[in-house]
Design a protein around this motif. Structure first.
Motif, PDB file in Angstrom:
ATOM      1  N   UNK A   1      -1.467  -6.340 -21.069  1.00  0.00           N
ATOM      2  CA  UNK A   1      -2.861  -6.374 -21.507  1.00  0.00           C
ATOM      3  C   UNK A   1      -3.535  -5.244 -20.746  1.00  0.00           C
ATOM      4  N   UNK A   2      -3.452  -4.043 -21.294  1.00  0.00           N
ATOM      5  CA  UNK A   2      -3.804  -2.843 -20.532  1.00  0.00           C
ATOM      6  C   UNK A   2      -5.274  -2.484 -20.718  1.00  0.00           C
ATOM      7  N   UNK A   3      -6.101  -3.203 -19.982  1.00  0.00           N
ATOM      8  CA  UNK A   3      -7.515  -2.850 -19.926  1.00  0.00           C
ATOM      9  C   UNK A   3      -7.805  -2.531 -18.463  1.00  0.00           C
ATOM     10  N   UNK A   4      -7.773  -1.251 -18.072  1.00  0.00           N
ATOM     11  CA  UNK A   4      -7.908  -0.915 -16.652  1.00  0.00           C
ATOM     12  C   UNK A   4      -9.221  -1.424 -16.068  1.00  0.00           C
ATOM     13  N   UNK A   5      -9.153  -1.724 -14.791  1.00  0.00           N
ATOM     14  CA  UNK A   5     -10.370  -2.129 -14.090  1.00  0.00           C
ATOM     15  C   UNK A   5     -10.726  -1.033 -13.093  1.00  0.00           C
ATOM     16  N   UNK A   6     -11.877  -1.176 -12.452  1.00  0.00           N
ATOM     17  CA  UNK A   6     -12.403  -0.091 -11.633  1.00  0.00           C
ATOM     18  C   UNK A   6     -12.233  -0.317 -10.134  1.00  0.00           C
ATOM     19  N   UNK A   7     -11.322  -1.184  -9.734  1.00  0.00           N
ATOM     20  CA  UNK A   7     -11.185  -1.517  -8.322  1.00  0.00           C
ATOM     21  C   UNK A   7     -10.512  -0.452  -7.486  1.00  0.00           C
ATOM     22  N   UNK A   8      -9.747   0.449  -8.108  1.00  0.00           N
ATOM     23  CA  UNK A   8      -9.185   1.584  -7.377  1.00  0.00           C
ATOM     24  C   UNK A   8      -9.084   2.762  -8.335  1.00  0.00           C
ATOM     25  N   UNK A   9      -8.703   3.919  -7.829  1.00  0.00           N
ATOM     26  CA  UNK A   9      -8.759   5.122  -8.660  1.00  0.00           C
ATOM     27  C   UNK A   9      -7.641   5.202  -9.702  1.00  0.00           C
ATOM     28  N   UNK A  10      -6.688   4.258  -9.677  1.00  0.00           N
ATOM     29  CA  UNK A  10      -5.679   4.183 -10.728  1.00  0.00           C
ATOM     30  C   UNK A  10      -6.093   3.227 -11.839  1.00  0.00           C
ATOM     31  N   UNK A  11      -6.921   2.239 -11.492  1.00  0.00           N
ATOM     32  CA  UNK A  11      -7.181   1.145 -12.423  1.00  0.00           C
ATOM     33  C   UNK A  11      -5.981   0.232 -12.566  1.00  0.00           C
TER      34      UNK A  11
ATOM     35  N   UNK B   1      -5.730   5.419   1.310  1.00  0.00           N
ATOM     36  CA  UNK B   1      -6.181   4.363   0.401  1.00  0.00           C
ATOM     37  C   UNK B   1      -7.594   3.951   0.763  1.00  0.00           C
ATOM     38  N   UNK B   2      -8.477   3.992  -0.217  1.00  0.00           N
ATOM     39  CA  UNK B   2      -9.841   3.538  -0.002  1.00  0.00           C
ATOM     40  C   UNK B   2      -9.882   2.014   0.023  1.00  0.00           C
ATOM     41  N   UNK B   3     -10.974   1.443   0.492  1.00  0.00           N
ATOM     42  CA  UNK B   3     -11.124  -0.002   0.503  1.00  0.00           C
ATOM     43  C   UNK B   3     -11.355  -0.557  -0.889  1.00  0.00           C
ATOM     44  N   UNK B   4     -11.210  -1.866  -1.012  1.00  0.00           N
ATOM     45  CA  UNK B   4     -11.439  -2.540  -2.299  1.00  0.00           C
ATOM     46  C   UNK B   4     -12.896  -2.930  -2.458  1.00  0.00           C
TER      47      UNK B   4
ATOM     48  N   UNK C   1     -11.284   6.007 -12.092  1.00  0.00           N
ATOM     49  CA  UNK C   1     -10.012   5.596 -12.676  1.00  0.00           C
ATOM     50  C   UNK C   1      -9.706   6.469 -13.884  1.00  0.00           C
ATOM     51  N   UNK C   2      -8.428   6.518 -14.257  1.00  0.00           N
ATOM     52  CA  UNK C   2      -8.015   7.347 -15.382  1.00  0.00           C
ATOM     53  C   UNK C   2      -8.778   6.981 -16.651  1.00  0.00           C
ATOM     54  N   UNK C   3      -9.027   7.980 -17.452  1.00  0.00           N
ATOM     55  CA  UNK C   3      -9.565   7.729 -18.779  1.00  0.00           C
ATOM     56  C   UNK C   3      -8.446   7.334 -19.740  1.00  0.00           C
ATOM     57  N   UNK C   4      -8.757   7.344 -21.011  1.00  0.00           N
ATOM     58  CA  UNK C   4      -7.784   6.890 -22.010  1.00  0.00           C
ATOM     59  C   UNK C   4      -6.598   7.834 -22.120  1.00  0.00           C
ATOM     60  N   UNK C   5      -6.837   9.154 -21.969  1.00  0.00           N
ATOM     61  CA  UNK C   5      -5.779  10.142 -22.212  1.00  0.00           C
ATOM     62  C   UNK C   5      -5.162  10.616 -20.902  1.00  0.00           C
TER      63      UNK C   5
ATOM     64  N   UNK D   1      -3.074   4.695  -5.205  1.00  0.00           N
ATOM     65  CA  UNK D   1      -4.349   5.394  -5.060  1.00  0.00           C
ATOM     66  C   UNK D   1      -4.353   6.452  -3.966  1.00  0.00           C
ATOM     67  N   UNK D   2      -3.595   6.232  -2.879  1.00  0.00           N
ATOM     68  CA  UNK D   2      -3.493   7.244  -1.830  1.00  0.00           C
ATOM     69  C   UNK D   2      -2.755   8.470  -2.347  1.00  0.00           C
ATOM     70  N   UNK D   3      -1.717   8.253  -3.168  1.00  0.00           N
ATOM     71  CA  UNK D   3      -1.004   9.376  -3.780  1.00  0.00           C
ATOM     72  C   UNK D   3      -1.944  10.176  -4.669  1.00  0.00           C
ATOM     73  N   UNK D   4      -2.718   9.472  -5.476  1.00  0.00           N
ATOM     74  CA  UNK D   4      -3.625  10.207  -6.367  1.00  0.00           C
ATOM     75  C   UNK D   4      -4.645  11.009  -5.568  1.00  0.00           C
ATOM     76  N   UNK D   5      -5.133  10.441  -4.486  1.00  0.00           N
ATOM     77  CA  UNK D   5      -6.114  11.165  -3.674  1.00  0.00           C
ATOM     78  C   UNK D   5      -5.467  12.418  -3.065  1.00  0.00           C
TER      79      UNK D   5
END
Length: 778
Positions: free
Chosen positions: A719-729, A618-621, A28-32, A550-554
Motif C-alpha cells: 500500500x504505497x502511499x509515502x508518508x512525510x516522517x523521513x526524507x525517503x517516505x 539521520x534526522x529525528x522523527x 520525501x520523494x515525489x511520484x517519479x 535517510x542518512x544515505x540520501x542526505x
C-alpha cells in the motif's frame, strides 16, 4: 529550512532532552524516481551465488584454533566435580576455561539483567559450564565429550504457569518490576466498563516456544594482536557487539574491531554479543592465536535464544453496535531462570495499542522457568499477542453478528491509544483501514466468506480468515553514512548497518544512485565494520532502512550538490536544469541548445580534491506514532479425517511507505509469512517434563516450513502511499508480515470446522482432537 528534533534520554538518573543536529529538510520523494522503486539486482548477488561471500562461520585464519562448550546434561543442578584429565589427553587439546576463571563475566540484557558466561550451577539443560579449545574443531568436540562431570540434581520446572503459581516470576514488560510483581499497564476503568457491559467474552490462548533456525548458526572468530581484537561476528549489530565485548574485556572501544559484512540470518537472535563471542575473544588473547567458536545445529536449540511460549487470557466487553468497551489481559511467558531477556516475550503492547478502547488493563508475568532464556525473535511479543488478540476480535465479531473486517474498521484509533500522539498514516486515511479494504477487495472477502458459510460439510472443509497488525517502524537516529565518489566514477558507500539477508546493501545503493547519478553497479557498499564505517543502530525491529536510508540520501544529496555545481559551469546551464543519471550529467536539449553531457567521472576529476565526499546523518522523527500496518486474508482447506491444514490462498497487504525495491518488498513478505505459517502450523520446541531436556533439537524433528509450504496463490501487495516522517517516505517492513499469519490461519480454520483452536501449532492431532474429543472416543 533547517529542523531540529529532540530525543529524551537518561543521564546519571536524570531525564535530559538532547537536540538532534540541525539539518536542512529534504522532502520525501515525489511520484517519479529513476532508480528508487525499481527491481534492481542485488549488489552482492554474484558474490553469494558463486560462494565468494565469506560468512564468519566460513572464515579460516592462519594458526586458527577452535573452541567448544561443555554443556549441562541437567535442567537444574549443582556441579560437585569436574574431571578434565581425559580431555587433556585428546591430541590437539590446548586449554579449558571454567566458571571460576570467569566468575565475574556475564552478558547483560537491555534492562541490565545478567546471564553468566559459565556456571557451576546450571539452571537449564544445555547451559554452558566449560569451554575447551583445541587445534581442530574435531579435537575440540572430542575434548568436550571427555570432560567428566558429576551433578547434584536440583528441582526444576519448564512450565511457565506452574512457576507463576509458585510466585517465581518477574514483570515481563520494558520496566523492571522486581521478583513476584507483574508488569501492569492500565487506562480507564476496566472493572466499571465490564460491569456495565452486556456482552463479555473470555478466552485463553497458547503459543509454543520457537527457535530462530537461521541458516548460519551463531558464530564468532577472534584474533588478538598488539593489544587489539578483531572479531568477525555473525551479527545484526557490529557496534552493539563492540560496546558489549569491550565492556566484558575491560578494554577501550578502539581496541575492539567487529566485522559483520555477511551474515546468514538472525531474526533478532544476533543483536548482541553472545557467550561464544566472549569466549573466542578471551581465548584469542590467552593463547595468542585466532579462535573460532561456532555453534552446531543442536546447540542452537539449547542456547539462550528463541521465542518463548505464552499463555494469554483475554476478557473483552463490547457494545451491541460493535464498539469495544474494555479489554483485560493476563499474559504469561517463559523467561528462563535468570529473567534475562524477559522483555522479549511481552504480549501487552497490541492489546493496549491496536484498537480504540478507553478501558484497558494488562498484566504480564515473565515466569522463571528452567529453560533457555529468550531473546528477540521476529516481531517479539507481537506475534504471540496477535494470535490471541486477533482471534478474540473474530470471536467478538461473530458473537454480535458483525463482519470481522467491519468490526476491526469500526474500532481503529484516530490517535495512538497509549501515547495520545497522532498516528503517521497515509495522507487522508488510516493505513490499517486501507490495508483491510484493499486486502478484502483482492481476496474477494465477502463473496468467499458467504461461499464457505453456505457450503455443505464434506471431508475437506474450506474456510477463510483475516487478521491485522500494527508495528512501530519509523526507525530513527543515530545513523551516519559517508559516500565518496572517485575520479573513475566509482562510488563507495560506508554504512555501519548490517545486511541480515534483506538486501540492505542494494537498497542503500539505489538511494545513493537516485541522487548522484552513479549507476547502482558502480557503487561499492562497505557495511558493518566498526573500523571503517560510522555508527548505525543494529538491524532489528524493522528499523534498518528507515534509520540508515535517510542518512544515505542526505549524504547523496551533499554529493549531488557538489556535482551539479561543477556541471553547471561546464555545461553552461543552471543546476536545476541538469540531470544526473546513468553516470553522466546531462543538460537536456532546448529550442536554442542541443543536448550536452559530461561523465560524472570528469566532474570528480575537476573537483578541488579529485573526489566528491558527502556525509549524511539521520534526522529525528516527527512527534507522532509511526506505524507500519498490515492485513492478511487466508483461505484454508482442512482434511477432517487426517487433521491436516493446507493454506491454499493468502493475500498480504502492507502499508510500509515508499517501496525502494519491489522484489525485496515481496521477499520480506514471503519470508515473514512463511515464518508465520511455521509458527502457526508446525514449529514447537518440545521439552521432556521429567528431565527438562528438549526432545527435538534438530531440523528433522523441529519442522521449519520451506518454500513448498507457501500457498499456491500468494499475493504480496504494497500500500504505497509515502508518508512525510523521513526524507525517503519509507517505514520498516521486516516484522509486520509475520505478526497476523497464525491468527489469520486459526480464524480460517474456525470458519472451516466451527471449532476454535486456541493453541499453537495447529497440528493434525489438535484438529482431530477438536473434531473428535478423546473422551468421546470409544
Amino acid at each position: 529550512m533547517a529542523s531540529s528534533e529532540y530525543t529524551e534520554v537518561v543521564v546519571e538518573g536524570r531525564k535530559v532532552r538532547l537536540r538532534a543536529p540541525a539539518a536542512e529538510a529534504i522532502p520525501a520523494y515525489g511520484a517519479a524516481t529513476r532508480v528508487v522503486g525499481t527491481a534492481a539486482q542485488r549488489v552482492d548477488a554474484l558474490e553469494k551465488v558463486t560462494g565468494r561471500a565469506v560468512y564468519p562461520s566460513d572464515l579460516r585464519l592462519p594458526g586458527m584454533v577452535h573452541a567448544r562448550f561443555v554443556r549441562s546434561a541437567r535442567a537444574h543442578a549443582r556441579i560437585t566435580s569436574m574431571d578434565l584429565s581425559h580431555a587433556e589427553k585428546v591430541p590437539g587439546f590446548l586449554a579449558a576455561i571454567g566458571p571460576s576463571e570467569l566468575s565475574e563475566k556475564s552478558l547483560k540484557d537491555m534492562l541490565g539483567r545478567e546471564l553468566p558466561i559459565l556456571t557451576e550451577e546450571p539452571k537449564y539443560y544445555g547451559e554452558e559450564i566449560l569451554a575447551v579449545c583445541a587445534e581442530t574443531d574435531d579435537a575440540a568436540r572430542a575434548a568436550a565429550r571427555e570432560v567428566r562431570i558429576t551433578y547434584e540434581t536440583l528441582p526444576f520446572s519448564v512450565d511457565p504457569e506452574e512457576r507463576v503459581r509458585a510466585g517465581q516470576f518477574v514483570g515481563g514488560g520494558w520496566t523492571p518490576t522486581g521478583p513476584g510483581r507483574p508488569a501492569v499497564y492500565e487506562r480507564g476503568n476496566v472493572q466499571k466498563a465490564m460491569a456495565a457491559a452486556n456482552r463479555i467474552i473470555e478466552r485463553t490462548y497458547r503459543t509454543a516456544p520457537n527457535v530462530h533456525s537461521s541458516i548460519e548458526p551463531h558464530a564468532a572468530v577472534a584474533s588478538y594482536e598488539e593489544g587489539r581484537w578483531t572479531v568477525w561476528e555473525s551479527t545484526q549489530g557490529v557496534f552493539a557487539v563492540r560496546e558489549e565485548l569491550a565492556a566484558m574485556l575491560g578494554a577501550p572501544l578502539l581496541s575492539v574491531r567487529v566485522i559483520g559484512t555477511h551474515m546468514g540470518g538472525g531474526f533478532g537472535s544476533k543483536v548482541s554479543a553472545g557467550k561464544y563471542t566472549f569466549i573466542a575473544a578471551y581465548l584469542a588473547k590467552k593463547l595468542g592465536r585466532p579462535v573460532r567458536c561456532v555453534q552446531d545445529r543442536s546447540e542452537e536449540f539449547v542456547s539462550p535464544y528463541g521465542r518463548p511460549p505464552s499463555v494469554v487470557t483475554i476478557k473483552a466487553a463490547v457494545r451491541p453496535d460493535g464498539k469495544l468497551l474494555a479489554i483485560e489481559q493476563k499474559g504469561i511467558h517463559a523467561a528462563g531462570p535468570y529473567g534475562f531477556g524477559a522483555e522479549w516475550g511481552h504480549a501487552e503492547d497490541m492489546a493496549a495499542e491496536m484498537y480504540a478502547c478507553d478501558n484497558v488493563r494488562t498484566e504480564t508475568y515473565a515466569a522463571l522457568t528452567h529453560t533457555p532464556p529468550p531473546c528477540a525473535m521476529r516481531a517479539p511479543g507481537h506475534a504471540q499477542a496477535a494470535f490471541s488478540l486477533e482471534q478474540m476480535m473474530d470471536e467478538i465479531a461473530r458473537e454480535i453478528g458483525m463482519d470481522p473486517v467491519e468490526f476491526r474498521l469500526k474500532n481503529l484509533p484516530a490517535r495512538d491509544p497509549v501515547s495520545g500522539k497522532p498516528i503517521a498514516v497515509p495522507r487522508g486515511s488510516h493505513g490499517l483501514a486501507e490495508c483491510l479494504k484493499k486486502g478484502g477487495e483482492l481476496f474477494q472477502w465477502k463473496k468467499r466468506r458467504k461461499e464457505t458459510r453456505d457450503a455443505p460439510p464434506p471431508r475437506f472443509r474450506r474456510g477463510v480468515g483475516v487478521a491485522a497488525t500494527a508495528w512501530s517502524a519509523g526507525g530513527g537516529p543515530p545513523a551516519s553514512v559517508v559516500i565518496r565518489i572517485h575520479a573513475d566514477g566509482v562510488a563507495e558507500l560506508f554504512a555501519g548497518a548490517a545486511d541480515i539477508g534483506t538486501g540492505t546493501r542494494t537498497a542503500l545503493a539505489q538511494i545513493a544512485s537516485e541522487e548522484t547519478g552513479v549507476p547502482v553497479d558502480r557503487i561499492r557498499v562497505t557495511n558493518a565494520d566498526t573500523a571503517l564505517t560510522s555508527y548505525c543502530l543494529p538491524s532489528y525491529g524493522s528499523l534498518t532502512l528507515a534509520s540508515t536510508g535517510p542518512a544515505v540520501r542526505r549524504a547523496a544529496v551533499a554529493c549531488r550538490r557538489q556535482l551539479l555545481s561543477i556541471a553547471s559551469d561546464i555545461l553552461e546551464a543552471p543546476e536545476k536544469n541538469i540531470v544526473l543519471a546513468g553516470g553522466r550529467a546531462t543538460r537536456p536539449a532546448s529550442r536554442k541548445t542541443p543536448e550536452s553531457s559530461v561523465p560524472i567521472a570528469k566532474l570528480v576529476e575537476l573537483s578541488a580534491s579529485r573526489e566528491i565526499v558527502g556525509l549524511g546523518e539521520r534526522e529525528g522523527n516527527p512527534d507522532m506514532s509511526i506505524r507500519s500496518h498490515g492485513a492478511q486474508f487466508v483461505a484454508v482447506e482442512v482434511d477432517t479425517e487426517t487433521g491436516t491444514i493446507e493454506v491454499t490462498d493468502l493475500v498480504a497487504v502492507n502499508d510500509s511507505g515508499r517501496v525502494i525495491n519491489p522484489t525485496m518488498f515481496k521477499s520480506q513478505q514471503y519470508g515473514g509469512v512463511t515464518m508465520g505459517l511455521g509458527m502457526g502450523l508446525t514449529e514447537e520446541r518440545v521439552y521432556d517434563l521429567e528431565t527438562g531436556r528438549p526432545l527435538n533439537p534438530n531440523l528433522t524433528d523441529y519442522k521449519v516450513p520451506t518454500i513448498l509450504d507457501q500457498p499456491a496463490a500468494f499475493q504480496a501487495v504494497p500500500l504505497e502511499v509515502p508518508y512525510d516522517g523521513n526524507n525517503l517516505g519509507a517505514k520498516g517492513l521486516g516484522e509486520p508480515p509475520i505478526i497476523p499469519t497464525a491468527a489469520a490461519v486459526a480464524n480460517a480454520v474456525y470458519d472451516a470446522i466451527g471449532i476454535r483452536l486456541a493453541a499453537l501449532p495447529l497440528t493434525p492431532k489438535r484438529v482431530i482432537d477438536a473434531l473428535h474429543p478423546p473422551e468421546s472416543k470409544p
